[in-house]
Design a protein around this motif. Structure first.
Motif, PDB file in Angstrom:
ATOM      1  N   CYS A 169     -38.666 -66.859 -15.768  1.00 29.81           N
ATOM      2  CA  CYS A 169     -37.900 -66.621 -14.557  1.00 29.81           C
ATOM      3  C   CYS A 169     -36.660 -67.495 -14.498  1.00 29.81           C
ATOM      4  N   SER A 170     -36.650 -68.568 -15.267  1.00 29.09           N
ATOM      5  CA  SER A 170     -35.511 -69.473 -15.231  1.00 29.09           C
ATOM      6  C   SER A 170     -34.430 -69.087 -16.225  1.00 29.09           C
ATOM      7  N   ASP A 171     -34.681 -68.015 -17.048  1.00 30.11           N
ATOM      8  CA  ASP A 171     -33.664 -67.562 -17.989  1.00 30.11           C
ATOM      9  C   ASP A 171     -32.479 -66.957 -17.249  1.00 30.11           C
ATOM     10  N   ASP A 172     -31.369 -66.762 -17.969  1.00 28.79           N
ATOM     11  CA  ASP A 172     -30.166 -66.189 -17.370  1.00 28.79           C
ATOM     12  C   ASP A 172     -30.377 -64.744 -16.952  1.00 28.79           C
ATOM     13  N   GLU A 173     -31.214 -63.989 -17.661  1.00 28.80           N
ATOM     14  CA  GLU A 173     -31.434 -62.576 -17.363  1.00 28.80           C
ATOM     15  C   GLU A 173     -32.265 -62.430 -16.095  1.00 28.80           C
ATOM     16  N   LYS A 174     -31.760 -61.666 -15.118  1.00 29.88           N
ATOM     17  CA  LYS A 174     -32.441 -61.479 -13.838  1.00 29.88           C
ATOM     18  C   LYS A 174     -33.283 -60.208 -13.875  1.00 29.88           C
ATOM     19  N   TYR A 175     -34.423 -60.239 -13.228  1.00 29.64           N
ATOM     20  CA  TYR A 175     -35.326 -59.091 -13.199  1.00 29.64           C
ATOM     21  C   TYR A 175     -35.572 -58.662 -11.753  1.00 29.64           C
ATOM     22  N   ASP A 176     -35.659 -57.337 -11.542  1.00 27.11           N
ATOM     23  CA  ASP A 176     -36.110 -56.843 -10.243  1.00 27.11           C
ATOM     24  C   ASP A 176     -37.587 -57.133 -10.112  1.00 27.11           C
ATOM     25  N   VAL A 177     -38.095 -56.965  -8.892  1.00 22.99           N
ATOM     26  CA  VAL A 177     -39.502 -57.261  -8.654  1.00 22.99           C
ATOM     27  C   VAL A 177     -40.408 -56.349  -9.463  1.00 22.99           C
ATOM     28  N   ASP A 178     -39.901 -55.151  -9.873  1.00 21.47           N
ATOM     29  CA  ASP A 178     -40.734 -54.241 -10.634  1.00 21.47           C
ATOM     30  C   ASP A 178     -40.512 -54.379 -12.131  1.00 21.47           C
ATOM     31  N   GLY A 179     -39.786 -55.411 -12.545  1.00 27.23           N
ATOM     32  CA  GLY A 179     -39.701 -55.715 -13.963  1.00 27.23           C
ATOM     33  C   GLY A 179     -38.465 -55.235 -14.678  1.00 27.23           C
TER      34      GLY A 179
ATOM     35  N   SER B 191     -34.487 -55.220 -15.626  1.00 29.28           N
ATOM     36  CA  SER B 191     -33.425 -56.227 -15.666  1.00 29.28           C
ATOM     37  C   SER B 191     -32.093 -55.682 -15.187  1.00 29.28           C
ATOM     38  N   TYR B 192     -32.081 -54.471 -14.629  1.00 34.14           N
ATOM     39  CA  TYR B 192     -30.849 -53.872 -14.152  1.00 34.14           C
ATOM     40  C   TYR B 192     -31.160 -53.054 -12.898  1.00 34.14           C
ATOM     41  N   SER B 193     -30.132 -52.763 -12.113  1.00 32.99           N
ATOM     42  CA  SER B 193     -30.297 -51.949 -10.908  1.00 32.99           C
ATOM     43  C   SER B 193     -30.250 -50.477 -11.278  1.00 32.99           C
ATOM     44  N   ARG B 194     -31.001 -49.682 -10.525  1.00 32.62           N
ATOM     45  CA  ARG B 194     -31.077 -48.265 -10.811  1.00 32.62           C
ATOM     46  C   ARG B 194     -30.543 -47.431  -9.656  1.00 32.62           C
ATOM     47  N   ALA B 195     -29.844 -46.366  -9.992  1.00 33.17           N
ATOM     48  CA  ALA B 195     -29.338 -45.419  -8.996  1.00 33.17           C
ATOM     49  C   ALA B 195     -30.369 -44.308  -8.808  1.00 33.17           C
TER      50      ALA B 195
ATOM     51  N   SER C 243     -29.082 -47.563  -4.479  1.00 32.67           N
ATOM     52  CA  SER C 243     -29.268 -48.486  -5.599  1.00 32.67           C
ATOM     53  C   SER C 243     -30.408 -49.439  -5.283  1.00 32.67           C
ATOM     54  N   THR C 244     -31.137 -49.834  -6.328  1.00 33.23           N
ATOM     55  CA  THR C 244     -32.247 -50.773  -6.122  1.00 33.23           C
ATOM     56  C   THR C 244     -31.763 -52.205  -5.924  1.00 33.23           C
ATOM     57  N   GLY C 245     -30.493 -52.441  -6.206  1.00 32.45           N
ATOM     58  CA  GLY C 245     -29.940 -53.788  -6.030  1.00 32.45           C
ATOM     59  C   GLY C 245     -28.461 -53.719  -5.736  1.00 32.45           C
TER      60      GLY C 245
ATOM     61  N   LEU D 153     -25.046 -50.373 -13.358  1.00 29.45           N
ATOM     62  CA  LEU D 153     -25.998 -49.493 -12.677  1.00 29.45           C
ATOM     63  C   LEU D 153     -26.405 -48.366 -13.626  1.00 29.45           C
ATOM     64  N   ARG D 154     -27.693 -48.062 -13.673  1.00 27.89           N
ATOM     65  CA  ARG D 154     -28.184 -46.986 -14.532  1.00 27.89           C
ATOM     66  C   ARG D 154     -28.991 -45.981 -13.708  1.00 27.89           C
TER      67      ARG D 154
END
Length: 343
Positions: free
Chosen positions: A23-33, A35-39, A71-73, A160-161
């Motif tokens: 969790c401390s890495d630079d790559e951020k994750y959504d709560v569902d795992g 690493s990117y926001s989804r449309a 968007s999820t984020g 966004l994907r």
């Protein structure tokens, strides 16, 4: 503590430490795992219904749907989402749902725009995209099974994907042929004067009606207006000769013991045109003195000299209890029938 318990505790601590490090890495994750926001669509995987109705005055369409993208984020910059159609999903939908929808021809459904923008820091598109039926192609949409139009999120930018399972929404178009205008609010044309009908209309044939009571249909009093049914069967039908051709613009039909009435018209008794079933359509209540009469209004006047009426009889109606009494025949009958016409 037993040795085995110490080993399990040590393993749990190592697992927790690994999770914290991740969790401390630079790559951020959504709560569902992810690493990117989804449309995704606000009404993802839902089905919006539209209609294509073939009428005597042309094809009438109806479709009211707004396509909203979320968007999820929240993104740091404006993101643009591109929409499109994917007919390859029709077969998959049919297989999963036991339907037989056809794929709509290209261009049958039109989007007001193909790009939706989600502003920086926002979770929903600022522009709402509308889907409409292309009136120029509506006449081609005549498959009785109806059509399915999958609208998809084809692409997105700025990190966004498209969602893997919520980037599609469906539009279902039903096709029907109808002469009755369910949106009518008033009678079109002139209601036939019953005294004129009494002198012009003739009974051509009947099944399960007491033909001796046909003339009662033209009584001045609604209490005495009836064409008596003879037996408790599934149907009763009759053919009426109007005496000459009229441009029929509507009809009224009533019975205490019917669940449905189907009315057809013809100019020669060879080719019949169905006006529709009362159970499937809306009527307009027209006030006539103290009483109101329910009229089924047509889109346009249609030429006819002959009318065929088929009643589907309600076997559970308690009015059947009156049929063995002379004074009760009006309760077990075609209680009234008339047409309206245009010049």
């Amino acid at each position: 503590m037993k040795p085995i318990s110490k080993i399990l505790l040590f393993g749990a601590l190592l697992t927790g430490a690994a999770a914290i490090t991740s969790c401390s890495d630079d790559e951020k994750y959504d709560v569902d795992g992810y690493s990117y926001s989804r449309a995704y669509f606000a009404n993802a995987r839902n089905v919006t219904n539209g209609t294509v109705v073939n009428t005597p005055v042309g094809v009438i369409t109806s479709l009211n749907t707004d396509l909203i993208v979320k968007s999820t984020g929240a993104a740091a910059n404006d993101a643009h989402v591109t929409l499109g159609f994917d007919n390859s999903l029709v077969e998959k939908y049919n297989a999963a749902n036991g339907t037989k929808y056809a794929a709509a021809p290209d261009g049958a459904v039109v989007l007001s725009g193909t790009t939706a923008t989600i502003k920086a820091g926002k979770l929903q598109s600022t522009d709402t995209i509308k889907a409409t039926i292309n009136d120029q192609m509506a006449a081609q949409l005549n498959d009785p099974n109806g059509y399915l139009v999958p609208v998809v999120i084809a692409s997105a930018d700025n990190g966004l994907r498209p969602s893997s399972d919520a980037a599609v929404t469906y539009i279902h178009l039903t096709y029907s042929e109808s002469c009755i205008n369910d949106d009518a609010t008033a009678l079109v044309g002139t209601a036939m004067d019953l005294s004129q009908a009494a002198s012009e209309w003739k009974l051509v044939s009947s099944d399960n009606f007491d033909e001796n009571t046909f003339s009662n249909l033209f009584s001045d009093s609604s209490w005495d207006r009836y064409f008596a049914i003879k037996e408790k069967k599934e149907q009763a039908s009759c053919v009426i000769d109007l005496g000459k051709n009229y441009n029929v613009s509507g009809f009224t039909v009533s019975s205490n013991v019917m669940s449905n009435a189907y009315v057809e018209i013809s100019t020669d008794q060879q080719k019949w045109t169905g006006l529709g079933s009362t159970a499937d359509h809306k009527s307009v209540d027209i006030r006539e003195g103290w009483n109101s009469t329910s009229w089924y209004v047509l889109y346009a006047g249609m030429p006819a000299r002959y009318v065929r009426i088929t009643l589907t009889l309600d076997q559970d109606s308690y009015f059947w209890g009156y049929m063995d009494y002379d004074w009760g025949k009006s309760y077990v009958s075609l209680g009234g029938f008339n047409i309206s016409y245009t010049e």
